[in-house]
Design a protein around this motif. Structure first.
Motif, PDB file in Angstrom:
ATOM      1  N   HIS A   1      12.593  -1.644  -6.626  1.00 23.88           N
ATOM      2  CA  HIS A   1      11.750  -2.393  -5.700  1.00 23.88           C
ATOM      3  C   HIS A   1      10.489  -1.596  -5.396  1.00 23.88           C
ATOM      4  O   HIS A   1      10.380  -0.408  -5.714  1.00 23.88           O
ATOM      5  N   SER A   2       9.528  -2.277  -4.772  1.00 21.68           N
ATOM      6  CA  SER A   2       8.250  -1.652  -4.439  1.00 21.68           C
ATOM      7  C   SER A   2       7.789  -2.139  -3.071  1.00 21.68           C
ATOM      8  O   SER A   2       8.226  -3.181  -2.588  1.00 21.68           O
ATOM      9  N   ALA A   3       6.896  -1.373  -2.471  1.00 20.54           N
ATOM     10  CA  ALA A   3       6.329  -1.747  -1.178  1.00 20.54           C
ATOM     11  C   ALA A   3       4.893  -1.255  -1.097  1.00 20.54           C
ATOM     12  O   ALA A   3       4.519  -0.273  -1.754  1.00 20.54           O
ATOM     13  N   ALA A   4       4.079  -1.946  -0.307  1.00 16.91           N
ATOM     14  CA  ALA A   4       2.676  -1.581  -0.147  1.00 16.91           C
ATOM     15  C   ALA A   4       2.232  -1.893   1.273  1.00 16.91           C
ATOM     16  O   ALA A   4       2.789  -2.764   1.941  1.00 16.91           O
ATOM     17  N   ILE A   5       1.212  -1.165   1.729  1.00 16.36           N
ATOM     18  CA  ILE A   5       0.621  -1.393   3.049  1.00 16.36           C
ATOM     19  C   ILE A   5      -0.838  -1.778   2.860  1.00 16.36           C
ATOM     20  O   ILE A   5      -1.552  -1.164   2.063  1.00 16.36           O
ATOM     21  N   THR A   6      -1.286  -2.795   3.605  1.00 18.41           N
ATOM     22  CA  THR A   6      -2.683  -3.208   3.552  1.00 18.41           C
ATOM     23  C   THR A   6      -3.430  -2.669   4.770  1.00 18.41           C
ATOM     24  O   THR A   6      -2.831  -2.122   5.694  1.00 18.41           O
ATOM     25  N   THR A   7      -4.745  -2.821   4.765  1.00 17.08           N
ATOM     26  CA  THR A   7      -5.582  -2.223   5.807  1.00 17.08           C
ATOM     27  C   THR A   7      -5.252  -2.723   7.208  1.00 17.08           C
ATOM     28  O   THR A   7      -5.540  -2.039   8.197  1.00 17.08           O
ATOM     29  N   ASP A   8      -4.659  -3.900   7.328  1.00 16.34           N
ATOM     30  CA  ASP A   8      -4.302  -4.422   8.649  1.00 16.34           C
ATOM     31  C   ASP A   8      -2.935  -3.928   9.123  1.00 16.34           C
ATOM     32  O   ASP A   8      -2.439  -4.356  10.170  1.00 16.34           O
ATOM     33  N   GLY A   9      -2.305  -3.019   8.359  1.00 17.49           N
ATOM     34  CA  GLY A   9      -1.017  -2.466   8.758  1.00 17.49           C
ATOM     35  C   GLY A   9       0.179  -3.305   8.374  1.00 17.49           C
ATOM     36  O   GLY A   9       1.296  -3.025   8.811  1.00 17.49           O
ATOM     37  N   THR A  10      -0.022  -4.318   7.538  1.00 20.53           N
ATOM     38  CA  THR A  10       1.075  -5.170   7.092  1.00 20.53           C
ATOM     39  C   THR A  10       1.786  -4.529   5.903  1.00 20.53           C
ATOM     40  O   THR A  10       1.147  -3.981   5.010  1.00 20.53           O
ATOM     41  N   VAL A  11       3.127  -4.595   5.892  1.00 22.74           N
ATOM     42  CA  VAL A  11       3.926  -4.105   4.774  1.00 22.74           C
ATOM     43  C   VAL A  11       4.326  -5.280   3.891  1.00 22.74           C
ATOM     44  O   VAL A  11       4.798  -6.306   4.383  1.00 22.74           O
ATOM     45  N   TRP A  12       4.142  -5.114   2.599  1.00 23.70           N
ATOM     46  CA  TRP A  12       4.546  -6.101   1.604  1.00 23.70           C
ATOM     47  C   TRP A  12       5.606  -5.475   0.714  1.00 23.70           C
ATOM     48  O   TRP A  12       5.572  -4.270   0.447  1.00 23.70           O
ATOM     49  N   SER A  13       6.554  -6.285   0.230  1.00 19.40           N
ATOM     50  CA  SER A  13       7.576  -5.751  -0.662  1.00 19.40           C
ATOM     51  C   SER A  13       7.949  -6.785  -1.715  1.00 19.40           C
ATOM     52  O   SER A  13       7.734  -7.987  -1.533  1.00 19.40           O
ATOM     53  N   TRP A  14       8.515  -6.295  -2.802  1.00 15.28           N
ATOM     54  CA  TRP A  14       8.928  -7.180  -3.883  1.00 15.28           C
ATOM     55  C   TRP A  14       9.914  -6.435  -4.786  1.00 15.28           C
ATOM     56  O   TRP A  14      10.049  -5.229  -4.721  1.00 15.28           O
ATOM     57  N   GLY A  15      10.634  -7.212  -5.617  1.00 14.50           N
ATOM     58  CA  GLY A  15      11.591  -6.638  -6.547  1.00 14.50           C
ATOM     59  C   GLY A  15      13.014  -7.064  -6.262  1.00 14.50           C
ATOM     60  O   GLY A  15      13.268  -8.154  -5.741  1.00 14.50           O
ATOM     61  N   HIS A  16      13.956  -6.192  -6.579  1.00 17.13           N
ATOM     62  CA  HIS A  16      15.377  -6.473  -6.455  1.00 17.13           C
ATOM     63  C   HIS A  16      15.780  -6.410  -4.987  1.00 17.13           C
ATOM     64  O   HIS A  16      15.548  -5.397  -4.320  1.00 17.13           O
ATOM     65  N   GLY A  17      16.401  -7.465  -4.475  1.00 19.13           N
ATOM     66  CA  GLY A  17      16.643  -7.561  -3.037  1.00 19.13           C
ATOM     67  C   GLY A  17      17.999  -7.119  -2.550  1.00 19.13           C
ATOM     68  O   GLY A  17      18.285  -7.234  -1.355  1.00 19.13           O
ATOM     69  N   THR A  18      18.858  -6.601  -3.428  1.00 19.49           N
ATOM     70  CA  THR A  18      20.204  -6.197  -3.027  1.00 19.49           C
ATOM     71  C   THR A  18      20.185  -5.228  -1.854  1.00 19.49           C
ATOM     72  O   THR A  18      19.333  -4.344  -1.778  1.00 19.49           O
ATOM     73  N   SER A  19      21.097  -5.394  -0.932  1.00 25.69           N
ATOM     74  CA  SER A  19      21.276  -4.560   0.269  1.00 25.69           C
ATOM     75  C   SER A  19      20.149  -4.719   1.280  1.00 25.69           C
ATOM     76  O   SER A  19      20.070  -3.969   2.238  1.00 25.69           O
TER      77      SER A  19
END
Length: 484
Positions: free
Chosen positions: A162-180
């Motif tokens: 899985h992966s995660a990213a933060i944008t300039t407004d402080g929002t966290v985004w994530s994607w990939g395998h969702g297990t657990s």
């Protein structure tokens, strides 16, 4: 010819030496003394970089020394614009757009004729959505912009699936395998494209880290959050429960946390006092507490009680740290010489790496079985397992002791994956003064390891082998401890 330090480097050295060698001055009658020029400069620098200033000081500290320490922590772990996962890589271009490459495959059986974006063979395992390009895109052998609404990205993190990213407004985004629940969306569904996480109580997130099956984050109030797999205590909530949404780590209530890092199955945090806390799986002694007992709530590493830690990194079952005096430390699972002490013995507590005693180490990075360090002079050192050329020395030999990577200079950041390594070089502004292009920041990107193979089949095979090695390391210790 001998290169002389720049005026900026000389000023940094002078200021740091003064701040950490002078005793704490007494307060003037009637209140605190007026801020020094150094303190004013550090405050201005923090404000320019939008770093929240502390509201209170650790006991016995001055504002100038505290601000200097927090600046050292920031420079040791700057916003990640390039990261290496187990089987994929992520890059942020100057425009704040995200690029990815790699493979979702677990089995190394791609056909030579397969093109980017092909479907996996029927029955083969995969980590769906790992690349973030939508369903069906399972392999990309070149850097490719994500076709999503994810813009203005400031930092990224890569786990095993899985992966995660933060944008300039402080929002966290994530994607990939969702297990657990490691994506933090309240369920275990896979996400094929980046999706924003709602669950930080309205706070802005400024730092993030990803382990194999969990994530950590620091918000603008310097509080720690975690979510995902909790079976080994990696979430720090005092139990083994998984968390489908971000949950605040209460152990740090009232403390200012400056940095976080995630190993495969454990976690790390550095507080404003320079204390290091670890928790999670303890196999190999990777938590640094002198035993093999898993820890379910953050616990201070007593070996650093008289020192201030400014950088930390976690591999599969080993850990690295740097202290403000420039010393490098390692502990945990010693296989393949990952600890840099000249042998493969395990270390239950942090031990200084003697081979780097003459260098001023400011940052560290850890792969599955290999380790890296960055010095104040921009040099990169590596040691440990050398499979697939991950150490950058032109061969695949293991290195029991740290060795400088001759091909690199002016290194600004290092990233270690399971079977590949990245080094980012360039000026302090990250190349932002140049014309904006769809390329990673910095004037040069140096890479080593499996991901640089011209053959997609070899790259997939290397990644699969490294994943197997990581799992084997854990199985080895689980067996030794009588665990299932």
């Amino acid at each position: 010819a001998l290169a002389l330090p720049s005026a900026l480097d000389a000023a940094r050295l002078h200021a740091t030496s003064r701040l950490f060698s002078e005793p704490v001055p007494p307060s003037a009658p009637g209140g605190e003394p007026a801020p020094s020029v150094i303190e004013q400069a550090l405050r201005r620098r923090a404000m320019d970089r939008r770093v929240a200033l502390p509201t209170a000081l650790p006991e016995g500290e001055t504002w100038a020394r505290q601000l200097c320490f927090e600046q050292m922590v920031c420079e040791a772990s700057p916003p990640a614009v390039i990261v290496a996962g187990s089987r994929h890589s992520l890059f942020i271009c100057r425009r704040g757009r995200l690029l990815s490459c790699g493979s979702e495959r677990v089995e190394d059986e791609p056909e030579e004729s397969e093109a980017d974006g092909a479907e996996p063979d029927e029955g083969s395992e995969a980590y769906p959505g790992l690349l973030g390009h939508g369903a069906g895109v399972v392999m990309l052998t070149t850097l490719t912009l994500l076709p999503s609404s994810l813009l203005a990205v400031t930092t990224v993190a890569a786990g095993s699936g899985h992966s995660a990213a933060i944008t300039t407004d402080g929002t966290v985004w994530s994607w990939g395998h969702g297990t657990s629940g490691k994506l933090g969306h309240g369920d275990e569904a896979n996400q094929y494209r980046p999706k924003p996480i709602a669950g930080f109580a309205g706070g802005r997130v400024c730092k993030i880290a990803a382990g194999d099956h969990h994530c950590l984050a620091i918000d603008s109030n310097h509080e720690v959050w975690s979510w995902g797999h909790g079976g080994d205590g990696a979430l720090g909530h005092g139990d083994k429960l998984r968390q489908l949404c971000p949950k605040r780590v209460e152990r740090f209530s009232g403390q200012r946390v400056c940095a976080i890092a995630a190993g495969s199955w454990n976690s790390y945090a550095i507080t404003a006092s320079g204390s290091l806390f670890t928790w999670g799986l303890a196999d190999g002694g990777c938590l640094g507490h002198g035993d093999l007992v898993d820890v379910y709530s953050p616990k201070q590493v007593e070996a650093f009680a008289s020192r201030r830690v400014c950088a930390v990194a976690g591999g599969a079952l080993h850990s690295l740290a740097a202290t403000t005096d420039g010393a490098a430390w390692s502990w945990g699972y010693g296989a393949s010489f990952a600890l840099g002490h000249g042998d493969d013995a395990h270390q239950m507590k942090p031990k200084q790496i003697a081979a780097l005693a003459g260098e001023r180490v400011v940052a560290v990075a850890a792969g599955t079985y290999h380790s890296l360090a960055r010095t104040a002079g921009g040099e990169a050192w590596s040691w440990g397992g050398g499979d697939y050329g991950v150490l950058g020395h032109g061969d695949e030999a293991n290195r029991p002791l740290p060795r400088r990577i001759e091909a690199l200079c002016g290194v600004r950041a290092l990233a270690a994956g399971a079977s590949h390594t990245f080094a980012l070089t360039g000026d302090d502004d990250g190349g932002r003064g140049a014309a904006a292009t769809e390329a990673p920041w910095g004037t040069a990107i140096a890479t080593t390891g499996a991901a640089q193979s011209s053959s997609a089949q070899r790259a997939s095979s290397c990644a699969s082998s490294a994943r197997s090695a990581s799992a084997a390391a854990r199985r080895t210790f689980c067996t030794a401890r009588g665990r299932e």
